[in-house]
Design an enzyme around this catalytic site. Structure first.
Site, PDB file in Angstrom:
ATOM      1  N   SER A 153      35.208  40.145  34.260  1.00  0.00           N
ATOM      2  CA  SER A 153      33.930  39.216  33.717  1.00  0.00           C
ATOM      3  C   SER A 153      33.730  39.194  32.167  1.00  0.00           C
ATOM      4  CB  SER A 153      32.698  40.339  34.173  1.00  0.00           C
ATOM      5  OG  SER A 153      32.503  40.289  35.593  1.00  0.00           O
ATOM      6  N   HIS A 162      48.174  41.883  40.259  1.00  0.00           N
ATOM      7  CA  HIS A 162      46.723  41.662  40.277  1.00  0.00           C
ATOM      8  C   HIS A 162      45.932  42.431  41.312  1.00  0.00           C
ATOM      9  CE1 HIS A 162      42.670  39.697  40.395  1.00  0.00           C
ATOM     10  NE2 HIS A 162      42.807  39.582  39.225  1.00  0.00           N
ATOM     11  N   ASN A 187      43.156  32.901  34.585  1.00  0.00           N
ATOM     12  CA  ASN A 187      43.656  32.902  36.087  1.00  0.00           C
ATOM     13  C   ASN A 187      42.968  32.308  37.071  1.00  0.00           C
ATOM     14  OD1 ASN A 187      44.744  33.953  38.478  1.00  0.00           O
ATOM     15  ND2 ASN A 187      43.726  36.180  38.153  1.00  0.00           N
ATOM     16  N   GLY A 206      34.752  39.437  38.651  1.00  0.00           N
ATOM     17  CA  GLY A 206      34.006  38.815  39.310  1.00  0.00           C
ATOM     18  C   GLY A 206      32.801  38.989  39.487  1.00  0.00           C
ATOM     19  N   GLU A 215      42.616  45.463  33.814  1.00  0.00           N
ATOM     20  CA  GLU A 215      41.321  45.067  34.624  1.00  0.00           C
ATOM     21  C   GLU A 215      40.624  45.917  35.605  1.00  0.00           C
ATOM     22  OE1 GLU A 215      41.839  40.438  34.799  1.00  0.00           O
ATOM     23  OE2 GLU A 215      43.085  41.365  36.427  1.00  0.00           O
ATOM     24  N   GLU A 242      43.704  41.770  43.245  1.00  0.00           N
ATOM     25  CA  GLU A 242      43.423  41.069  44.399  1.00  0.00           C
ATOM     26  C   GLU A 242      44.804  41.271  45.257  1.00  0.00           C
ATOM     27  OE1 GLU A 242      41.944  37.601  42.750  1.00  0.00           O
ATOM     28  OE2 GLU A 242      39.981  38.774  42.044  1.00  0.00           O
ATOM     29  N   LYS A 246      43.146  31.577  40.110  1.00  0.00           N
ATOM     30  CA  LYS A 246      43.145  32.147  41.347  1.00  0.00           C
ATOM     31  C   LYS A 246      43.378  30.934  42.306  1.00  0.00           C
ATOM     32  CE  LYS A 246      40.835  36.037  39.636  1.00  0.00           C
ATOM     33  NZ  LYS A 246      39.549  37.391  40.077  1.00  0.00           N
TER      34      LYS A 246
END
Ligand code: PGA
Length: 249
Positions: free
Chosen positions: A211, A96, A12, A172, A166, A98, A14
């Protein structure tokens, strides 16, 4: 891993990279593809076409990071699932964390997008995961089960849909859940998939994301019901991405 299931290692990307960096990364991934593992890269929208060209002739699949729930229409700035299929995408990441955070996407929105993806013959990669507060209060499994119930549409299993677990707090941050916690969550997700879709739910791929990197990939990818990974930061270097893929194969 789930016996008999081909692992999926998905990058991904991003909102990262120049056009030159994206095509170089795609070429680097394509040069190293391993047959035991399915490789997927998901660049930002403007890079999809040049990345598709860079991947041509390789076995690496192309995916997008989002799509709209409508097949076309007056939705300025959005991208429809049939457009993605038309330019060679096979997968689309949906829900996702985000997007859930930045754009307020609810389970119902994610579900509507998954319906659109299926109608366009794209395979949805639906993301679920708890916040740190939810993990600490012991609600993680209940939260994820609720997200699955709200986000996965009918037809998801028949299309070989993918679930990505996730934990929001692991994305991250360099932090990951314990192996026992990952294994417990993946077993719960498997049970939910089987309860919803019957035997077809037994072989759907459940990815871990958050991660994931070369140094922890082997241990995490060896856990039961972990059928691959969704990788952010470490997918931006072909060498690291391919090292994670090697750990899955
Ligand atoms: P990360 O991101 O690997 O950088 O933690 C994973 C993701 O958000 O898909």
């Amino acid at each position: 891993m789930t016996p008999g299931v081909r692992p999926l290692i998905a990058g991904n990307w991003k909102m990262n990279g120049t056009l030159a960096e994206a095509t170089a990364l795609a070429r680097g991934v394509a040069a190293g593809s391993a047959p035991a593992v399915e490789l997927l890269v998901c660049p930002p929208f403007p890079h999809l076409v040049p990345v598709a060209a860079a991947l041509a002739g390789s076995a690496v699949a192309l995916g997008a990071q989002d799509c709209h729930a409508a097949a076309k229409g007056a939705h300025t700035g959005d991208v429809a699932a049939p457009m993605l299929a038309d330019l060679g995408a096979r997968y689309v990441i949906l829900g996702h964390s985000e997007r859930r955070a930045d754009h307020g996407e609810s389970d119902a929105v994610v579900r509507a997008k998954a319906v659109a993806a299926l109608a366009a013959a794209l395979v949805p990669v639906v993301c679920v995961g708890e916040s740190e507060a939810q993990r600490l209060s012991g609600e993680a499994e209940t939260v994820v089960a609720g997200q699955l119930a709200g986000s996965l549409p009918e037809g998801f299993a028949a299309a070989g849909g993918v679930v990505a677990y996730e934990p929001v707090w692991a994305i991250g941050t360099g932090r990951t859940p314990t192996e026992a916690d990952i294994a417990a969550m993946h077993a719960r997700i498997r049970a939910e998939l089987e309860a919803t879709f019957g035997p077809a739910g037994a072989t759907l791929r459940i990815l871990y994301g958050g991660s994931l990197k070369p140094s922890n990939a082997e241990a995490i990818l060896a856990l039961p019901h972990v059928d691959g990974g969704l990788i952010g930061g470490a997918s931006l270097k072909a060498e690291d991405f391919l090292a994670i893929a090697a750990a899955a194969g």
